[in-house]
Motif scaffolding. Structure first.
Motif, PDB file in Angstrom:
ATOM      1  N   PRO A  54      25.152 -34.238 -37.771  1.00 25.36           N
ATOM      2  CA  PRO A  54      24.061 -34.349 -36.795  1.00 25.36           C
ATOM      3  C   PRO A  54      23.116 -35.497 -37.118  1.00 25.36           C
ATOM      4  CG  PRO A  54      24.433 -32.058 -37.379  1.00 25.36           C
ATOM      5  CD  PRO A  54      25.269 -32.872 -38.310  1.00 25.36           C
ATOM      6  N   LYS A  63      24.582 -34.071 -31.489  1.00 29.42           N
ATOM      7  CA  LYS A  63      25.496 -32.949 -31.275  1.00 29.42           C
ATOM      8  C   LYS A  63      26.936 -33.386 -31.527  1.00 29.42           C
ATOM      9  CE  LYS A  63      21.851 -30.730 -29.855  1.00 29.42           C
ATOM     10  NZ  LYS A  63      21.629 -30.391 -28.439  1.00 29.42           N
ATOM     11  N   THR A  64      27.818 -32.409 -31.696  1.00 28.10           N
ATOM     12  CA  THR A  64      29.221 -32.716 -31.988  1.00 28.10           C
ATOM     13  C   THR A  64      29.864 -33.479 -30.839  1.00 28.10           C
ATOM     14  OG1 THR A  64      29.311 -30.644 -33.255  1.00 28.10           O
ATOM     15  CG2 THR A  64      31.410 -31.701 -32.712  1.00 28.10           C
ATOM     16  N   SER A 109      31.560 -25.627 -30.179  1.00 25.08           N
ATOM     17  CA  SER A 109      30.514 -26.625 -30.381  1.00 25.08           C
ATOM     18  C   SER A 109      29.532 -26.633 -29.221  1.00 25.08           C
ATOM     19  CB  SER A 109      31.135 -28.013 -30.553  1.00 25.08           C
ATOM     20  OG  SER A 109      31.965 -28.072 -31.693  1.00 25.08           O
ATOM     21  N   ARG A 112      27.369 -23.426 -28.997  1.00 24.11           N
ATOM     22  CA  ARG A 112      26.371 -23.394 -30.071  1.00 24.11           C
ATOM     23  C   ARG A 112      25.257 -24.408 -29.841  1.00 24.11           C
ATOM     24  NH1 ARG A 112      29.664 -24.565 -33.698  1.00 24.11           N
ATOM     25  NH2 ARG A 112      29.233 -26.790 -33.914  1.00 24.11           N
ATOM     26  N   GLU A 113      25.605 -25.599 -29.383  1.00 19.76           N
ATOM     27  CA  GLU A 113      24.646 -26.700 -29.323  1.00 19.76           C
ATOM     28  C   GLU A 113      23.984 -26.867 -27.960  1.00 19.76           C
ATOM     29  OE1 GLU A 113      26.989 -29.289 -32.771  1.00 19.76           O
ATOM     30  OE2 GLU A 113      27.191 -29.857 -30.664  1.00 19.76           O
ATOM     31  N   TYR A 114      24.591 -26.334 -26.908  1.00 23.52           N
ATOM     32  CA  TYR A 114      24.021 -26.395 -25.560  1.00 23.52           C
ATOM     33  C   TYR A 114      24.052 -25.013 -24.912  1.00 23.52           C
ATOM     34  CZ  TYR A 114      24.876 -31.459 -26.053  1.00 23.52           C
ATOM     35  OH  TYR A 114      24.906 -32.768 -26.488  1.00 23.52           O
TER      36      TYR A 114
END
Length: 355
Positions: A54, A63-64, A109, A112-114
């Motif tokens: 990150p 983000k990934t 991913s 989790r991130e969005y």
């Protein structure tokens, strides 16, 4: 410095095009987070690998898999291209497990991130995937292709910005044996599929004689699950064309002959690819993501540091590299246009915008 970029949900529904009338544009926030690829005033091809961890808040590295204001438009463009040419997505039979690996990586991913846009719920091997921007709510059985409308790699990459290849490791090298490729810079999945690492990199000038690809392959064969890496690549594109495939050259090749000093700032785009590589857990394949960002010259020069540096890179680049990247014909005209944004001042190290 934090870029502090946030997007409202309705930004994802901007109706923009990458063909015909070319309504694509970057908002001021998108310009500021653009992954400008030059950290110095000259350029020479290199591997430039770093850990894909990150990065600073708001950047494309945070983000990934970056999701930005062009998301829905890019996914519509992918669907348009696949409808015309289904061979832009191919997977050899032994790569199905790698496709499931990629699906899991992307879904986990993004959820989790969005979490405001994506959701993944697991109940054993029964999964429910929700993609709010695209209006998808689908339940399926993990590892059971019959519960998806298409193969796992195609299913998830129809919902993910950027191109992807899946590379099988055997015989001491990597082989491109699957891919979703609709935003490529003048290369063809249909031509490259089944090639090994050195074969598909053969067109790159100067790098082979320096042993760059031998070292890159050695590095990638040691890539471990959970320790992805990333690098930059870049080229130039006339008009905001994500798809500059050899198969469609008659549709876009002539555009290189239409540039002049009056339209240069609006038509010429710096195309930057943020490339990441992931070792996949079940298949041991390597997933290669190639996310392309387009920036008009007139957008990029609003950052003074970038205007100065872009002029110097274009002016001084080796002719073989300019030819490989597709702008040797227009290099002098590009340098002339950019020269008015170069006041001769020194530029600070790195590629981040100046405060």
């Amino acid at each position: 410095m934090s870029l502090d970029v946030e997007y409202a949900f309705d930004e994802f529904f901007r109706d923009e095009t990458f063909v015909d009338d070319f309504t694509y544009r970057n908002s001021p926030a998108a310009i500021r987070r653009f992954p400008f690829p030059f950290d110095r005033d000259d350029y020479m091809y290199s591997v430039n690998m770093e850990p894909h961890v990150p990065g600073r808040k708001g950047s494309v590295f945070e983000k990934t898999f970056d999701v930005d204001e062009h998301y829905v438009s890019e996914m519509r463009d992918r669907a348009r291209i696949l409808a015309k040419d289904p061979l832009r997505c191919q997977s050899l039979p032994h790569m199905t497990l790698a496709g499931w690996d990629l699906l899991e990586l992307i879904m986990e991913s993004k959820a989790r991130e969005y979490p405001q846009w994506f959701s993944l719920t697991k109940n054993g091997d029964r999964w429910r995937w929700i993609n709010r921007p695209l209006g998808i709510d689908h339940s399926f059985t993990f590892l059971d292709e019959t519960t998806l409308p298409c193969g796992p790699m195609e299913y998830i990459t129809r919902q993910t910005q950027g191109d992807f290849t899946l590379q099988d490791e055997r015989e001491g090298t990597l082989w491109v044996d699957a891919g979703m490729v609709t935003t490529q810079a003048d290369w063809s999945l249909d031509f490259d599929i089944g090639m090994n690492f050195h074969e598909w990199h053969a067109p790159v000038p100067l790098a082979h004689e320096k042993g760059i690809f031998d070292r890159a392959l050695k590095f990638l064969l040691k890539l471990q699950h959970g320790a992805p890496v990333r690098r930059f690549n870049w080229t130039m594109t006339v008009n905001p064309l994500l798809d500059t495939a050899p198969e469609t050259y008659p549709e876009w090749g002539y555009m290189r002959t239409t540039l002049n000093q009056e339209n240069m700032g609006h038509m010429m785009h710096l195309r930057v690819e943020l490339q990441a590589l992931f070792r996949l857990p079940r298949s041991n394949a390597i997933a290669f993501s190639i996310r392309a960002y387009l920036g008009k010259f007139e957008e990029l020069v609003t950052v003074p540091k970038w205007g100065r540096r872009l002029h110097r890179v274009v002016r001084d680049i080796h002719p073989d590299l300019a030819a490989y990247k597709g702008f040797l014909r227009n290099r002098d005209a590009m340098a002339e246009w950019l020269s008015s944004y170069d006041d001769g001042a020194p530029t600070s190290p790195g590629w981040w915008p100046e405060d």
